[in-house]
Design a protein around this motif. Structure first.
Motif, PDB file in Angstrom:
ATOM      1  N   THR A  56      63.612  50.036 100.717  1.00  0.00           N
ATOM      2  CA  THR A  56      64.217  50.490  98.791  1.00  0.00           C
ATOM      3  C   THR A  56      65.774  50.347  98.326  1.00  0.00           C
ATOM      4  OG1 THR A  56      61.789  51.659  98.625  1.00  0.00           O
ATOM      5  CG2 THR A  56      63.828  52.263  96.879  1.00  0.00           C
ATOM      6  N   ILE A  57      65.243  49.326  97.755  1.00  0.00           N
ATOM      7  CA  ILE A  57      66.822  48.435  97.013  1.00  0.00           C
ATOM      8  C   ILE A  57      66.988  48.942  95.577  1.00  0.00           C
ATOM      9  CG2 ILE A  57      68.739  47.630  96.308  1.00  0.00           C
ATOM     10  CD1 ILE A  57      68.937  46.915  99.927  1.00  0.00           C
ATOM     11  N   GLY A  58      67.305  50.098  94.621  1.00  0.00           N
ATOM     12  CA  GLY A  58      67.387  50.162  93.140  1.00  0.00           C
ATOM     13  C   GLY A  58      65.382  50.645  93.169  1.00  0.00           C
ATOM     14  N   ASP A  59      65.086  49.999  92.074  1.00  0.00           N
ATOM     15  CA  ASP A  59      63.533  50.309  91.951  1.00  0.00           C
ATOM     16  C   ASP A  59      62.570  49.301  92.790  1.00  0.00           C
ATOM     17  OD1 ASP A  59      64.512  47.907  90.098  1.00  0.00           O
ATOM     18  OD2 ASP A  59      63.669  48.772  88.324  1.00  0.00           O
ATOM     19  N   ARG A  78      57.354  40.882 100.489  1.00  0.00           N
ATOM     20  CA  ARG A  78      57.085  41.016  99.365  1.00  0.00           C
ATOM     21  C   ARG A  78      57.316  42.378  98.364  1.00  0.00           C
ATOM     22  NH1 ARG A  78      50.962  42.909  99.689  1.00  0.00           N
ATOM     23  NH2 ARG A  78      51.285  41.868  96.979  1.00  0.00           N
ATOM     24  N   ILE A  79      57.586  41.746  97.314  1.00  0.00           N
ATOM     25  CA  ILE A  79      58.182  42.725  96.754  1.00  0.00           C
ATOM     26  C   ILE A  79      57.362  43.519  95.593  1.00  0.00           C
ATOM     27  CG2 ILE A  79      60.277  43.278  94.937  1.00  0.00           C
ATOM     28  CD1 ILE A  79      61.248  40.594  95.963  1.00  0.00           C
ATOM     29  N   PHE A  80      57.847  44.891  95.904  1.00  0.00           N
ATOM     30  CA  PHE A  80      57.103  46.365  94.903  1.00  0.00           C
ATOM     31  C   PHE A  80      57.693  46.928  93.826  1.00  0.00           C
ATOM     32  CE2 PHE A  80      55.325  50.382  93.763  1.00  0.00           C
ATOM     33  CZ  PHE A  80      54.306  50.048  93.625  1.00  0.00           C
ATOM     34  N   TYR A  81      58.034  46.620  92.484  1.00  0.00           N
ATOM     35  CA  TYR A  81      58.690  46.510  91.390  1.00  0.00           C
ATOM     36  C   TYR A  81      57.828  48.529  91.057  1.00  0.00           C
ATOM     37  CZ  TYR A  81      59.967  42.501  90.578  1.00  0.00           C
ATOM     38  OH  TYR A  81      60.742  40.927  90.502  1.00  0.00           O
ATOM     39  N   GLN A  82      59.336  49.333  91.753  1.00  0.00           N
ATOM     40  CA  GLN A  82      58.163  50.764  90.855  1.00  0.00           C
ATOM     41  C   GLN A  82      58.082  51.466  90.352  1.00  0.00           C
ATOM     42  OE1 GLN A  82      61.072  53.168  93.598  1.00  0.00           O
ATOM     43  NE2 GLN A  82      60.215  52.649  95.474  1.00  0.00           N
ATOM     44  N   ALA A  83      58.958  50.797  89.097  1.00  0.00           N
ATOM     45  CA  ALA A  83      59.012  50.982  87.731  1.00  0.00           C
ATOM     46  C   ALA A  83      57.333  50.602  87.309  1.00  0.00           C
ATOM     47  CB  ALA A  83      60.242  50.301  87.005  1.00  0.00           C
ATOM     48  N   THR A  84      56.570  49.356  87.495  1.00  0.00           N
ATOM     49  CA  THR A  84      55.725  48.403  87.009  1.00  0.00           C
ATOM     50  C   THR A  84      54.452  48.614  87.169  1.00  0.00           C
ATOM     51  OG1 THR A  84      56.440  46.886  87.355  1.00  0.00           O
ATOM     52  CG2 THR A  84      57.345  46.609  85.375  1.00  0.00           C
ATOM     53  N   GLY A  85      55.099  49.398  89.196  1.00  0.00           N
ATOM     54  CA  GLY A  85      53.939  49.141  89.703  1.00  0.00           C
ATOM     55  C   GLY A  85      53.062  47.628  90.734  1.00  0.00           C
ATOM     56  N   ASN A  86      53.548  46.802  89.612  1.00  0.00           N
ATOM     57  CA  ASN A  86      53.463  45.076  90.177  1.00  0.00           C
ATOM     58  C   ASN A  86      53.936  44.681  91.557  1.00  0.00           C
ATOM     59  OD1 ASN A  86      52.195  45.450  87.982  1.00  0.00           O
ATOM     60  ND2 ASN A  86      54.139  44.315  86.470  1.00  0.00           N
ATOM     61  N   SER A 107      69.333  48.503 104.970  1.00  0.00           N
ATOM     62  CA  SER A 107      70.311  48.217 103.555  1.00  0.00           C
ATOM     63  C   SER A 107      71.768  48.077 103.533  1.00  0.00           C
ATOM     64  CB  SER A 107      69.771  48.837 102.143  1.00  0.00           C
ATOM     65  OG  SER A 107      70.768  48.541 101.296  1.00  0.00           O
ATOM     66  N   LEU A 108      72.094  47.428 103.726  1.00  0.00           N
ATOM     67  CA  LEU A 108      73.937  47.285 103.319  1.00  0.00           C
ATOM     68  C   LEU A 108      74.046  46.646 102.178  1.00  0.00           C
ATOM     69  CD1 LEU A 108      74.543  45.065 106.847  1.00  0.00           C
ATOM     70  CD2 LEU A 108      73.989  47.525 106.402  1.00  0.00           C
ATOM     71  N   ASN A 109      75.448  47.760 101.378  1.00  0.00           N
ATOM     72  CA  ASN A 109      75.579  47.132 100.212  1.00  0.00           C
ATOM     73  C   ASN A 109      74.422  46.980  99.515  1.00  0.00           C
ATOM     74  OD1 ASN A 109      77.866  47.330 101.663  1.00  0.00           O
ATOM     75  ND2 ASN A 109      77.620  44.697 102.013  1.00  0.00           N
ATOM     76  N   ASP A 110      73.574  47.412  99.704  1.00  0.00           N
ATOM     77  CA  ASP A 110      72.961  46.959  98.319  1.00  0.00           C
ATOM     78  C   ASP A 110      72.369  45.571  97.827  1.00  0.00           C
ATOM     79  OD1 ASP A 110      71.874  49.474  98.670  1.00  0.00           O
ATOM     80  OD2 ASP A 110      72.498  50.049  96.711  1.00  0.00           O
TER      81      ASP A 110
END
Ligand code: ATP
Ligand SMILES: Nc1nc2c(ncn2[C@@H]2O[C@H](COP(=O)(O)O)[C@@H](O)[C@H]2O)c(=O)[nH]1
Length: 320
Positions: A56-59, A78-86, A107-110
């Motif tokens: 997880t990096i940011g949201d 794949r990427i999961f957007y935590q804010a929208t659940g998409n 994660s390195l340096n985000d």
């Protein structure tokens, strides 16, 4: 920065630098430390489940792996957007990693995710998934969608590329020719692409890959370039392939690129040593540029004007 009289001596010294730049060493340290002291699978910030990692990096949560064969690293991301659940499946650029039995992620340096394969050898390349580097951000802007990119770092005995930068006419090409002549088995030149017309003695594929703007624009869009920049009115760029041709031949790659390109390389995963070549004076720079006799008066004046700006940028110590 290096003055022109010192450059060749400095480049000779580079031959004796091994593991001298911080980034590669730090990364190697991280990998060794985590593997040796904490344990391979449970020391990382990512969650490890079978052959799937979540970082997880940011949201955003990046899920790497989890293809058909659960026992090997597959290239799926794949990427999961935590804010929208998409969920989003991003465009994946770069050379896909080979399958392996087990891996971890951190994660390195985000802006990138370090992938550590199980059973790696000391000379293995470090594998990154770039998620928010300059290159990836540019690609996201161009394509208007999520993009990630696989890239390789260096560790162990791998050799870092050397970027030679400096104003037009300072003698970069001359220095690189000397270096290649003296150490032909050690150095290889990264042949750039350019939209400028060839000079009298220049050969396509040797000095440059001479190309057209529309073709190069498309190749940039397709993610084929490590860096590119508009320089003195023409487009120049380093393709991923140009660097790989040299490194695959077991040589240290030398890049002759302008200051903008050097900045892009600094922000990329190409762990390069950056050297800026200064002329003894602006008057001497003009003399060298004129003595080469390859530019029109108008082009010489444009290059000299740009040189003033490049000299200022060259003083920014964190770049060179
Ligand atoms: N140390 C030096 N002393 C005097 N002249 C030099 C020196 N180094 C290079 N030159 C001459 O200066 C001219 C420009 O050199 P060169 O083409 O290598 O510059 P460059 O930095 O690669 O330029 P560009 O960025 O435009 O490709 C050439 O005519 C070269 O012979
Ligand atoms: N950003 C990049 N700059 C490049 C590359 N290849 C060359 N250059 C720079 O362009 C100018 C002009 O070169 P010239 O051959 O037309 O005199 C010079 O400063 C080079 O360093 C590249 O791939 N990327």
């Amino acid at each position: 920065m290096a003055s022109n009289t010192q450059d060749f001596a400095i480049m000779r010294r580079i031959l004796h630098w091994r593991h001298s730049c911080s980034m590669g060493e730090d990364t190697a340290f991280i990998v060794n430390d985590l593997q040796n002291q904490i344990g391979f699978e449970n020391g990382f910030s990512s969650k490890f489940k079978g052959c799937k990692t979540t970082t997880t990096i940011g949201d955003k949560t990046y899920v790497i792996g989890g293809g058909n064969d659960e026992s090997t690293l597959s290239v799926e991301v794949r990427i999961f957007y935590q804010a929208t659940g998409n969920w989003v499946t991003p465009i994946v650029l770069g050379s896909k990693p080979n399958a392996c039995k087990g891996f971890s992620a951190i994660s390195l340096n985000d802006d990138r995710i370090l992938i550590v394969k199980k059973g790696r050898t000391p000379d293995d390349c470090i594998l990154f998934l770039e998620v928010d580097t300059w290159f990836v951000r540019e690609q996201k802007k161009t394509r208007g969608t999520e993009v990630v990119a696989w890239s390789k770092g260096v560790m162990g005995d791998a050799e870092k590329p050397v970027v030679i930068s400096g104003p037009s006419g300072v003698g970069k090409g001359t220095l690189i020719s000397m270096l290649m002549k003296e150490f032909p088995y050690m150095f290889g030149f990264s042949v750039s692409h350019t939209t400028r017309a060839p000079r009298g003695m220049e050969k396509d594929g040797v000095h440059y890959h001479f190309t057209e703007q529309s073709i190069m624009d498309k190749e940039i869009k397709d993610g084929k370039f490590v860096e590119y920049a508009s320089v003195h009115g023409n487009l120049y760029g380093t393709s991923i392939e140009a660097v790989e041709v040299v490194t695959d031949a077991g040589k240290r790659c030398i890049l002759d690129i302008d200051v903008q390109g050097a900045r892009s390389v600094r922000a990329s995963s190409l762990e390069a040593i950056l050297i800026f070549i200064c002329p003894p004076s602006m008057k001497e720079l003009e003399t060298r540029l004129r003595s080469r006799g390859t530019e029109t008066e108008e082009q010489i004046l444009k290059r000299l004007r740009n040189a003033e700006v490049e000299m200022e940028q060259g003083k920014i110590i964190r770049h060179f």
